[in-house]
Design an enzyme around this catalytic site. Structure first.
Site, PDB file in Angstrom:
ATOM      1  N   THR A 186       0.849  -1.189   0.000  1.00 48.12           N
ATOM      2  CA  THR A 186       0.000   0.000   0.000  1.00 48.12           C
ATOM      3  C   THR A 186       0.887   1.242   0.000  1.00 48.12           C
ATOM      4  OG1 THR A 186      -1.693  -1.185   1.227  1.00 48.12           O
ATOM      5  CG2 THR A 186      -1.646   1.200   1.537  1.00 48.12           C
ATOM      6  N   GLY A 216     -10.642  -2.610   2.716  1.00 48.53           N
ATOM      7  CA  GLY A 216      -9.684  -2.514   3.817  1.00 48.53           C
ATOM      8  C   GLY A 216      -9.770  -1.172   4.521  1.00 48.53           C
ATOM      9  N   THR A 237      -0.477   1.327   6.794  1.00 50.51           N
ATOM     10  CA  THR A 237      -0.265   0.208   5.892  1.00 50.51           C
ATOM     11  C   THR A 237      -0.189  -1.074   6.708  1.00 50.51           C
ATOM     12  OG1 THR A 237       1.362  -0.907   4.488  1.00 50.51           O
ATOM     13  CG2 THR A 237       2.208   0.852   5.892  1.00 50.51           C
ATOM     14  N   GLY A 240      -5.585  -4.538   7.150  1.00 54.32           N
ATOM     15  CA  GLY A 240      -6.633  -3.528   7.203  1.00 54.32           C
ATOM     16  C   GLY A 240      -7.747  -3.794   8.198  1.00 54.32           C
TER      17      GLY A 240
END
Ligand code: GLY
Length: 320
Positions: A186, A216, A237, A240
């Site tokens: 991410t 997420g 990050t 999630g």
């Protein structure tokens, strides 16, 4: 070569009397390209990630030096990472269990707590552009799937066919039902501009082999992204589901705002709590003065920070 010429021009610009912003001490930008293991990566991939983080940090920082806002810097830096297949966002997004890409993104303006978010979109080249469009041009905060894609078309944003996202390696990972996103991450950016405005944004393809429709933390305001002038900005990050349940980004800012913790301490407490719940991840954050925190509970987090014209910090693994 082009990079060196560009740098020389920028250095000239910084010291030029034409330069409009004289007090640049607070301008800062912090970036992540995912937390995880970053194992089994080639030297070329590592260098590619570091170079992209460098370019994204320089680009966002220079934009703010020229008088641009932190929102512009966040959007610009995230677009650079979304266009790079080494990251799990935009072009590099991982595959779902049905072997498609579904992307999530959000952006937040700390000056007024405005926010925009998209979830489960499949054909928009730069999800962060759509998140910003939603924030600025609609009276809503979050759109998903077909509704979001319809807005992208109406807004004239670039859409692409599935082949744009194609990657044999990622396809095989999904087919082999590998659920982690340890190899590609991410992306997220937090920036503080010369006007004291904090902005934050996050963009992701989510988790490899996720169920279709799964959303997420990245597009959830307060979980994956938060920005509030005078307090902090955060982008997360990691796993999630846990970021959503702990409301990670907002939690860090709440600890700073009401418990008066500094940004590193606040981020560390929340990331430690994630670990105690069994979740992997990390955050980047800035306080109101541009002090950064880059905290993670994994062996690595691709990250960059810049608060002066002539140096950009870039690192993937933990300190030696
Ligand atoms: N943190 C990205 C995701 O879980 O989707």
């Amino acid at each position: 070569m082009l990079h060196i010429i560009k740098k020389t021009l920028i250095n000239f610009f910084f010291f030029s009397p034409l330069f409009l912003i004289s007090d640049t001490k607070d301008i800062s930008i912090v970036i992540h390209g995912g937390a995880g293991w970053f194992t089994s990566m080639t030297e070329e991939e590592i260098e590619g990630i570091e170079e992209a983080l460098n370019i994204a940090a320089d680009s966002g920082y220079e934009l703010m030096l020229e008088g641009g806002t932190s929102l512009d810097a966040v959007e610009r830096a995230i677009i650079i990472l979304e266009d790079n297949p080494l990251f799990n966002a935009g072009r590099g997004s991982v595959y779902t269990s049905e072997l498609r890409q579904e992307m999530d993104a959000s952006i937040m303006d700390g000056s007024n707590l405005n926010a925009g978010a998209v979830a489960s979109i499949t054909n928009v080249k730069n999800p962060i552009k759509l998140a910003r469009y939603i924030m600025e041009k609609t009276e809503h905060v979050m759109f998903s799937s077909k509704g979001a894609e319809k807005i992208a078309i109406e807004a004239g944003l670039e859409t692409v066919s599935p082949s744009y996202f194609y990657s044999e390696e990622k396809l095989q990972r999904a087919k082999n039902k590998i659920k982690t996103n340890s190899k590609k991450g991410t992306v997220g950016v937090v920036a503080l501009d010369a006007y004291g405005n904090i902005a934050a944004g996050t963009s992701t393809g989510g988790m490899t082999n996720k169920m279709p429709g799964r959303i997420g933390d990245s597009p959830i305001i307060g979980a994956g992204t938060w920005a509030e002038n005078g307090v902090c900005g955060v982008s997360g990050t990691g796993h999630g589901e846990y970021f959503i349940r702990l409301n990670v980004a907002k939690e860090i800012c709440v600890l700073m705002k009401y418990e008066k913790l500094d940004v590193k301490k606040a981020a560390q407490i929340v990331i430690d709590r994630l670990k105690s719940m069994g979740a992997d991840g990390g955050v980047i954050a800035l306080d109101e003065n541009g002090t950064p925190a880059m905290i993670f509970n994994t062996p690595a987090m691709a990250r960059a920070y810049k608060d002066s014209p002539d140096y950009t910090f870039v690192q993937i693994y933990k300190d030696n």
